[in-house]
Design a protein around this motif. Structure first.
Motif, mmCIF file in Angstrom:
data_model
loop_
_atom_site.group_PDB
_atom_site.id
_atom_site.type_symbol
_atom_site.label_atom_id
_atom_site.label_comp_id
_atom_site.label_asym_id
_atom_site.label_seq_id
_atom_site.Cartn_x
_atom_site.Cartn_y
_atom_site.Cartn_z
ATOM 1 N N ASP A 3 0.811 -1.204 0.000
ATOM 2 C CA ASP A 3 0.000 0.000 0.000
ATOM 3 C C ASP A 3 0.854 1.268 0.000
ATOM 4 O O ASP A 3 0.549 2.222 -0.714
ATOM 5 N N GLN A 4 1.919 1.300 0.782
ATOM 6 C CA GLN A 4 2.782 2.483 0.844
ATOM 7 C C GLN A 4 3.457 2.737 -0.505
ATOM 8 O O GLN A 4 3.528 3.875 -0.967
ATOM 9 N N GLU A 5 3.920 1.692 -1.146
ATOM 10 C CA GLU A 5 4.548 1.831 -2.469
ATOM 11 C C GLU A 5 3.534 2.328 -3.500
ATOM 12 O O GLU A 5 3.859 3.171 -4.338
ATOM 13 N N LEU A 6 2.324 1.813 -3.423
ATOM 14 C CA LEU A 6 1.268 2.231 -4.337
ATOM 15 C C LEU A 6 0.923 3.704 -4.129
ATOM 16 O O LEU A 6 0.767 4.461 -5.088
ATOM 17 N N LEU A 7 0.847 4.123 -2.886
ATOM 18 C CA LEU A 7 0.576 5.524 -2.561
ATOM 19 C C LEU A 7 1.685 6.413 -3.111
ATOM 20 O O LEU A 7 1.423 7.435 -3.755
ATOM 21 N N ILE A 79 -6.116 6.195 -6.539
ATOM 22 C CA ILE A 79 -6.616 7.323 -7.313
ATOM 23 C C ILE A 79 -5.875 8.580 -6.885
ATOM 24 O O ILE A 79 -5.315 8.652 -5.791
ATOM 25 N N ALA A 80 -5.910 9.569 -7.765
ATOM 26 C CA ALA A 80 -5.377 10.886 -7.422
ATOM 27 C C ALA A 80 -6.280 11.944 -8.038
ATOM 28 O O ALA A 80 -6.831 11.755 -9.122
ATOM 29 N N LEU A 81 -6.413 13.031 -7.326
ATOM 30 C CA LEU A 81 -7.112 14.220 -7.794
ATOM 31 C C LEU A 81 -6.095 15.347 -7.718
ATOM 32 O O LEU A 81 -5.469 15.548 -6.669
ATOM 33 N N VAL A 82 -5.904 16.056 -8.823
ATOM 34 C CA VAL A 82 -4.875 17.096 -8.892
ATOM 35 C C VAL A 82 -5.504 18.379 -9.415
ATOM 36 O O VAL A 82 -6.287 18.343 -10.370
ATOM 37 N N THR A 83 -5.155 19.520 -8.817
ATOM 38 C CA THR A 83 -5.660 20.808 -9.276
ATOM 39 C C THR A 83 -4.849 21.941 -8.671
ATOM 40 O O THR A 83 -4.181 21.768 -7.648
ATOM 41 N N THR A 84 -4.916 23.101 -9.306
ATOM 42 C CA THR A 84 -4.350 24.316 -8.729
ATOM 43 C C THR A 84 -5.266 24.773 -7.602
ATOM 44 O O THR A 84 -6.488 24.704 -7.706
ATOM 45 N N LEU A 85 -4.651 25.227 -6.526
ATOM 46 C CA LEU A 85 -5.381 25.809 -5.405
ATOM 47 C C LEU A 85 -4.823 27.203 -5.159
ATOM 48 O O LEU A 85 -3.608 27.409 -5.238
ATOM 49 N N GLU A 86 -5.690 28.145 -4.853
ATOM 50 C CA GLU A 86 -5.253 29.511 -4.606
ATOM 51 C C GLU A 86 -5.840 30.018 -3.308
ATOM 52 O O GLU A 86 -6.975 29.705 -2.970
ATOM 53 N N THR A 99 -5.426 5.207 -1.549
ATOM 54 C CA THR A 99 -5.458 3.774 -1.818
ATOM 55 C C THR A 99 -6.634 3.240 -1.016
ATOM 56 O O THR A 99 -7.320 4.001 -0.333
ATOM 57 N N ARG A 100 -6.828 1.953 -1.042
ATOM 58 C CA ARG A 100 -7.973 1.392 -0.298
ATOM 59 C C ARG A 100 -7.787 1.474 1.219
ATOM 60 O O ARG A 100 -8.752 1.352 1.966
ATOM 61 N N SER A 101 -6.537 1.719 1.671
ATOM 62 C CA SER A 101 -6.331 1.757 3.124
ATOM 63 C C SER A 101 -5.722 3.060 3.639
ATOM 64 O O SER A 101 -5.535 3.209 4.840
ATOM 65 N N SER A 102 -5.410 3.996 2.752
ATOM 66 C CA SER A 102 -4.817 5.247 3.230
ATOM 67 C C SER A 102 -5.086 6.385 2.264
ATOM 68 O O SER A 102 -5.469 6.170 1.117
ATOM 69 N N SER A 103 -4.876 7.592 2.763
ATOM 70 C CA SER A 103 -5.056 8.772 1.932
ATOM 71 C C SER A 103 -4.055 9.839 2.346
ATOM 72 O O SER A 103 -3.542 9.837 3.472
ATOM 73 N N LEU A 104 -3.793 10.759 1.417
ATOM 74 C CA LEU A 104 -2.812 11.806 1.630
ATOM 75 C C LEU A 104 -3.222 13.003 0.783
ATOM 76 O O LEU A 104 -3.643 12.845 -0.364
ATOM 77 N N GLY A 127 -7.001 16.998 6.571
ATOM 78 C CA GLY A 127 -8.142 16.410 5.881
ATOM 79 C C GLY A 127 -7.836 16.159 4.422
ATOM 80 O O GLY A 127 -6.693 16.002 4.025
ATOM 81 N N LEU A 128 -8.892 16.145 3.621
ATOM 82 C CA LEU A 128 -8.766 15.918 2.194
ATOM 83 C C LEU A 128 -9.467 17.041 1.451
ATOM 84 O O LEU A 128 -10.324 17.725 2.016
ATOM 85 N N LEU A 129 -9.125 17.223 0.194
ATOM 86 C CA LEU A 129 -9.803 18.216 -0.625
ATOM 87 C C LEU A 129 -11.268 17.831 -0.784
ATOM 88 O O LEU A 129 -12.167 18.640 -0.645
ATOM 89 N N VAL A 130 -11.493 16.554 -1.068
ATOM 90 C CA VAL A 130 -12.848 15.986 -1.173
ATOM 91 C C VAL A 130 -12.795 14.566 -0.639
ATOM 92 O O VAL A 130 -11.751 13.950 -0.565
#
Length: 136
Positions: A3-7, A79-86, A99-104, A127-130
């Motif tokens: 999981d860590q490698e996948l992340l 999965i990944a979600l990428v965007t500019t933030l201002e 991943t199925r067991s972690s998020s960043l 937290g998370l963006l979404v």
């Protein structure tokens, strides 16, 4: 692949794709990325291609809907979600990876213009963006 490698692999691929767009276009409109459970077969989704006049919120919604459909296919390990933030006068590239067991969720401040843009050290965000979309 654990999981860590996948992340880490997903974060790397998402960051590089975002950096390419940042240097080419000057910002990163919302896009999604998926990898299979083995960390292979990266698939990107750029909603701007189908929705050229959409607002940032509409692009984000379209990206989230696409990621949710891909998750439903069962062949997604990350999965990944990428965007500019201002915020005020500061800009950064936000990268949410799950991943199925972690998020960043990291924000990479950026400086420069055009091809000379560079990313600063990532700042962990609370937290998370979404979501979460994939992680429990």
């Amino acid at each position: 692949m654990n999981d860590q490698e996948l992340l880490e692999k997903t974060l790397h691929v998402a960051r590089e794709a975002g950096m390419f767009l940042l240097r080419k276009q000057g910002s990163v409109l919302p896009f999604g990325l998926t990898l299979d459970p083995a960390g292979d077969n990266p698939r990107t989704y750029f909603p701007r291609d189908q929705l050229p006049r959409a607002s940032w919120d509409e692009l984000l919604d379209a990206t989230l809907a696409h990621l949710e459909r891909r998750i439903g296919s069962g062949d997604v390990g990350a999965i990944a979600l990428v965007t500019t933030l201002e915020s005020g006068s500061e800009s950064g590239m936000g990268v949410q990876v799950e991943t199925r067991s972690s998020s960043l969720f990291l924000v990479y401040p950026y400086t420069g213009t055009g091809q000379s843009r560079s990313l600063g050290e990532p700042q962990p965000a609370e937290g998370l963006l979404v979501g979460p979309l994939l992680a429990p």
